[in-house]
Design a protein around this motif. Structure first.
Motif, PDB file in Angstrom:
ATOM      1  N   LYS A   7      -5.207  14.587   4.970  1.00 14.16           N
ATOM      2  CA  LYS A   7      -6.266  13.615   5.272  1.00 14.16           C
ATOM      3  C   LYS A   7      -6.710  12.889   4.007  1.00 14.16           C
ATOM      4  O   LYS A   7      -6.921  11.679   4.016  1.00 14.16           O
ATOM      5  N   ILE A   8      -6.842  13.632   2.921  1.00 16.86           N
ATOM      6  CA  ILE A   8      -7.247  13.031   1.648  1.00 16.86           C
ATOM      7  C   ILE A   8      -6.188  12.045   1.168  1.00 16.86           C
ATOM      8  O   ILE A   8      -6.500  10.921   0.774  1.00 16.86           O
ATOM      9  N   LYS A   9      -4.923  12.446   1.214  1.00 14.39           N
ATOM     10  CA  LYS A   9      -3.838  11.554   0.797  1.00 14.39           C
ATOM     11  C   LYS A   9      -3.818  10.285   1.649  1.00 14.39           C
ATOM     12  O   LYS A   9      -3.652   9.181   1.130  1.00 14.39           O
ATOM     13  N   PHE A  10      -4.000  10.447   2.955  1.00 15.97           N
ATOM     14  CA  PHE A  10      -4.022   9.296   3.860  1.00 15.97           C
ATOM     15  C   PHE A  10      -5.159   8.345   3.482  1.00 15.97           C
ATOM     16  O   PHE A  10      -4.965   7.133   3.386  1.00 15.97           O
ATOM     17  N   GLU A  11      -6.341   8.894   3.264  1.00 13.20           N
ATOM     18  CA  GLU A  11      -7.504   8.063   2.939  1.00 13.20           C
ATOM     19  C   GLU A  11      -7.332   7.357   1.599  1.00 13.20           C
ATOM     20  O   GLU A  11      -7.677   6.184   1.459  1.00 13.20           O
ATOM     21  N   LEU A  12      -6.788   8.043   0.608  1.00 14.43           N
ATOM     22  CA  LEU A  12      -6.559   7.419  -0.697  1.00 14.43           C
ATOM     23  C   LEU A  12      -5.517   6.307  -0.607  1.00 14.43           C
ATOM     24  O   LEU A  12      -5.664   5.258  -1.229  1.00 14.43           O
ATOM     25  N   THR A  13      -4.483   6.540   0.187  1.00 25.86           N
ATOM     26  CA  THR A  13      -3.453   5.518   0.374  1.00 25.86           C
ATOM     27  C   THR A  13      -4.030   4.305   1.091  1.00 25.86           C
ATOM     28  O   THR A  13      -3.800   3.164   0.691  1.00 25.86           O
ATOM     29  N   LYS A  14      -4.819   4.556   2.129  1.00 27.86           N
ATOM     30  CA  LYS A  14      -5.420   3.468   2.905  1.00 27.86           C
ATOM     31  C   LYS A  14      -6.434   2.683   2.063  1.00 27.86           C
ATOM     32  O   LYS A  14      -6.428   1.452   2.071  1.00 27.86           O
ATOM     33  N   SER A  15      -7.273   3.384   1.339  1.00 31.79           N
ATOM     34  CA  SER A  15      -8.370   2.738   0.614  1.00 31.79           C
ATOM     35  C   SER A  15      -7.944   2.104  -0.706  1.00 31.79           C
ATOM     36  O   SER A  15      -8.460   1.051  -1.082  1.00 31.79           O
ATOM     37  N   TYR A  16      -7.022   2.751  -1.425  1.00 28.88           N
ATOM     38  CA  TYR A  16      -6.696   2.297  -2.778  1.00 28.88           C
ATOM     39  C   TYR A  16      -5.217   2.011  -2.993  1.00 28.88           C
ATOM     40  O   TYR A  16      -4.811   1.734  -4.115  1.00 28.88           O
ATOM     41  N   HIS A  17      -4.418   2.132  -1.951  1.00 30.81           N
ATOM     42  CA  HIS A  17      -2.973   1.867  -2.026  1.00 30.81           C
ATOM     43  C   HIS A  17      -2.298   2.723  -3.102  1.00 30.81           C
ATOM     44  O   HIS A  17      -1.457   2.235  -3.855  1.00 30.81           O
ATOM     45  N   VAL A  18      -2.696   3.996  -3.178  1.00 28.77           N
ATOM     46  CA  VAL A  18      -2.073   4.887  -4.157  1.00 28.77           C
ATOM     47  C   VAL A  18      -0.635   5.173  -3.758  1.00 28.77           C
ATOM     48  O   VAL A  18      -0.284   5.115  -2.585  1.00 28.77           O
ATOM     49  N   GLU A  19       0.167   5.451  -4.761  1.00 32.07           N
ATOM     50  CA  GLU A  19       1.541   5.902  -4.543  1.00 32.07           C
ATOM     51  C   GLU A  19       1.578   7.335  -5.039  1.00 32.07           C
ATOM     52  O   GLU A  19       1.369   7.594  -6.223  1.00 32.07           O
ATOM     53  N   LEU A  20       1.797   8.270  -4.129  1.00 33.87           N
ATOM     54  CA  LEU A  20       1.792   9.679  -4.502  1.00 33.87           C
ATOM     55  C   LEU A  20       2.983  10.017  -5.385  1.00 33.87           C
ATOM     56  O   LEU A  20       4.074   9.472  -5.214  1.00 33.87           O
ATOM     57  N   ARG A  21       2.741  10.902  -6.344  1.00 30.89           N
ATOM     58  CA  ARG A  21       3.811  11.360  -7.239  1.00 30.89           C
ATOM     59  C   ARG A  21       4.184  12.776  -6.837  1.00 30.89           C
ATOM     60  O   ARG A  21       3.360  13.534  -6.361  1.00 30.89           O
ATOM     61  N   GLY A  22       5.414  13.134  -7.062  1.00 35.56           N
ATOM     62  CA  GLY A  22       5.932  14.428  -6.674  1.00 35.56           C
ATOM     63  C   GLY A  22       5.461  15.580  -7.437  1.00 35.56           C
ATOM     64  O   GLY A  22       4.680  15.798  -8.184  1.00 35.56           O
TER      65      GLY A  22
END
Length: 104
Positions: free
Chosen positions: A89-104
């Motif tokens: 949920k946190i990753k989804f919200e960060l991606t939606k709100s700030y367009h983050v690209e998750l790192r491995g």
């Protein structure tokens, strides 16, 4: 003389997980922390930045941000699934709100 308040140790253990991602330099780190805490309300007891990097290997105009998220529940030991679900949920919200690209 300074007096420090002590809090009792919780009955149930905390779980700490790290998240790393790349985000625009324009995004304020305090906004990311606030979003993590709001999204994880009830399970996230703390969130803190432990690394910010700009430079070689990171796209121009972006920065790498790493945060440590501590999960805690007052009435039971958290399962791995509960932590994973909240982290998703946190990753989804960060991606939606700030367009983050998750790192491995």
């Amino acid at each position: 003389v300074s007096i420090e308040k002590m809090s009792p140790i919780g009955r149930f253990p905390t779980v700490t997980r790290d998240l790393a991602f790349v985000v625009s330099k324009d995004v304020m780190v305090r906004d990311i922390i606030r979003t993590v805490k709001m999204t994880g309300r009830g399970l996230v007891s703390d969130a803190a930045i432990f690394d910010i990097y700009e430079g070689k290997g990171i796209e121009e105009g972006k920065k790498s941000v790493a945060i440590s998220v501590t999960y805690k529940c007052d009435d039971h030991t958290l399962s791995d699934k509960e932590v994973r679900d909240m982290e998703d949920k946190i990753k989804f919200e960060l991606t939606k709100s700030y367009h983050v690209e998750l790192r491995g």
